[in-house]
Scaffold this active site. Structure first.
Site, PDB file in Angstrom:
ATOM      1  N   ARG A  54      10.700  55.717  39.938  1.00  0.00           N
ATOM      2  CA  ARG A  54      11.700  54.689  39.643  1.00  0.00           C
ATOM      3  C   ARG A  54      13.024  54.915  40.351  1.00  0.00           C
ATOM      4  NH1 ARG A  54      14.949  54.796  35.191  1.00  0.00           N
ATOM      5  NH2 ARG A  54      13.429  55.977  33.995  1.00  0.00           N
ATOM      6  N   TYR A 107      27.537  33.031  49.158  1.00  0.00           N
ATOM      7  CA  TYR A 107      26.156  32.768  48.747  1.00  0.00           C
ATOM      8  C   TYR A 107      26.151  32.167  47.349  1.00  0.00           C
ATOM      9  CZ  TYR A 107      21.316  33.732  47.409  1.00  0.00           C
ATOM     10  OH  TYR A 107      20.023  33.620  46.956  1.00  0.00           O
ATOM     11  N   ASP A 180      30.009  41.346  51.888  1.00  0.00           N
ATOM     12  CA  ASP A 180      28.664  40.837  52.101  1.00  0.00           C
ATOM     13  C   ASP A 180      28.556  40.522  53.590  1.00  0.00           C
ATOM     14  OD1 ASP A 180      26.346  39.354  52.417  1.00  0.00           O
ATOM     15  OD2 ASP A 180      26.629  38.161  50.595  1.00  0.00           O
ATOM     16  N   LYS A 205      16.915  38.880  54.699  1.00  0.00           N
ATOM     17  CA  LYS A 205      17.288  38.034  55.839  1.00  0.00           C
ATOM     18  C   LYS A 205      17.047  38.758  57.164  1.00  0.00           C
ATOM     19  CE  LYS A 205      18.793  35.633  52.319  1.00  0.00           C
ATOM     20  NZ  LYS A 205      17.911  34.714  51.592  1.00  0.00           N
TER      21      LYS A 205
END
Length: 383
Positions: A54, A107, A180, A205
């Site tokens: 994890r 976004y 970003d 992306k």
């Protein structure tokens, strides 16, 4: 980082995924490590450095190393199960009552999350036009603002924020700057070298570039307590990327430089040609001299101005929607950064409250023949 740790360029290191070789078979492509648990030593320690799947994985570490090299990230990089998981982890690392200043144009899914979930958790969020440094400086409150979140180029208007200036404003107020940089990619912009504290990528992306992985990434300038808190959030919430997805992402990054070079060149070509098109009212692309942020983009971007542009159709919203319906080579789909070119009427997707003009079509330029791309969209515009 390559200059101090390797004689090779970033392009060479990326193409070979940092030169990782399978120590057993000597394969030039390392295996995908899918184990979720690992053997303890006889003294109850973990000399391998791995405990459980994890929080950690060898394949994920390899992909993180490539990204950290590209971003020149002293703290390293962290891969997440999506771009939203990466971005929201930064905000979750803040304390209740902390004040955030964020780009008004950004976004849409993250903006929506900030307007709803972040507020429910007690965070205070103000949205401003961060390309306007005066407005940004007025919005930042010394001692109260803890995070400035900037998206540049901003989706889907491709406005440009001066990262170095934004970092000065944030730091003077005692805040961190997070950027970003999804649409720029580390090939075009490296925010950490310009003063940012954290850079985020929706790795779905252009970092992956093949529309077959959902992934997110953070890279940090400094391994401080805040960065450790973000890493712990990923660990406790199980937001780590899967090993197969990390393998695909690393494979995609191997061709990052050649893909982005082709995409940026084609995007500029299309932007220039559609600027003179009778059916196009305006082209939004930072590589054009008439773009309001062109001079700043020319300073902080390199190797081109990216693969994203938008056009505003001169006959309005209905004509824009009809244009998108007529294309053949361009694909009507959301997302961006893949090798295939995409077209989307963003206002329809974002809905009420969007800052996106209704006549706007967002274009993600792929690696197809640019003449085919122009002809297809030209014919669609002309009907």
């Amino acid at each position: 980082m390559p200059s101090s740790r390797s004689p090779w360029s970033k392009r060479s290191l990326t193409a070979q995924a940092m030169g990782h070789v399978d120590p057993i078979t000597k394969g030039v492509v390392p295996p995908i490590h899918v184990a979720t648990t690992y053997i303890r030593d006889e003294d109850n320690a973990y000399s391998s450095g791995f405990v459980y799947g994890r929080p950690d994985n060898a394949t994920i570490r390899e992909a993180e190393e490539v990204l950290a090299m590209l971003e020149e990230a002293e703290a390293g990089a962290l891969l997440f199960s999506s771009g939203m998981a990466a971005a929201t982890a930064v905000f979750q690392a803040l304390d209740q009552g902390d004040h955030i200043v964020a780009s008004k144009v950004m976004y849409w899914a993250l903006r929506n999350w900030l307007m709803t979930e972040a507020v429910r958790w007690g965070l205070q969020v103000d949205f401003v036009e961060t390309d306007n440094l005066d407005a940004l400086a007025k919005a930042v409150q010394p001692g109260r603002t803890k995070l400035v979140w900037v998206e540049t180029p901003s989706n889907p208007l491709w406005t440009i924020t001066d990262i170095a200036a934004a970092a000065e404003i944030a730091h003077a107020a005692g805040a961190r700057l997070a950027v970003d940089s999804t649409t720029a990619s580390p090939v075009h912009t490296r925010p950490l070298t310009l003063g940012a504290d954290i850079v985020m990528h929706a790795a779905t992306k252009v970092l992956n570039g093949h529309s077959d992985v959902v992934a997110g990434a953070l890279a940090g300038a400094k391994a401080d307590a805040f960065w450790a808190r973000i890493a712990n959030i990923r660990k406790m919430q199980g937001a780590i990327l899967g090993p197969f997805e990390a393998y695909l992402l690393m494979r995609g990054m191997r061709t990052l430089h050649v893909r982005t070079a082709t995409q940026a060149k084609s995007a500029l070509d299309l932007a220039q040609r559609f600027s003179a098109h009778p059916k196009v009212a305006r082209v939004l692309y930072p590589g054009l001299p008439q773009h309001p942020g062109h001079d700043i983009a020319a300073r902080q971007m390199e190797n081109g101005f990216g693969y994203m542009l938008s056009i505003q159709v001169s006959e309005g919203e209905a004509a824009a929607i009809r244009t998108a319906a007529r294309v053949g080579l361009w694909k009507r789909a959301t997302s961006l950064g893949g090798v295939e070119s995409l077209i989307e009427h963003r206002a329809s997707i974002e809905g009420p409250g969007t800052p996106c003009p209704p006549d706007l079509l967002r274009l993600s330029t792929g690696i197809e023949d640019v003449e085919d791309l122009y002809r297809d969209l030209d014919e669609a515009l002309r009907g």
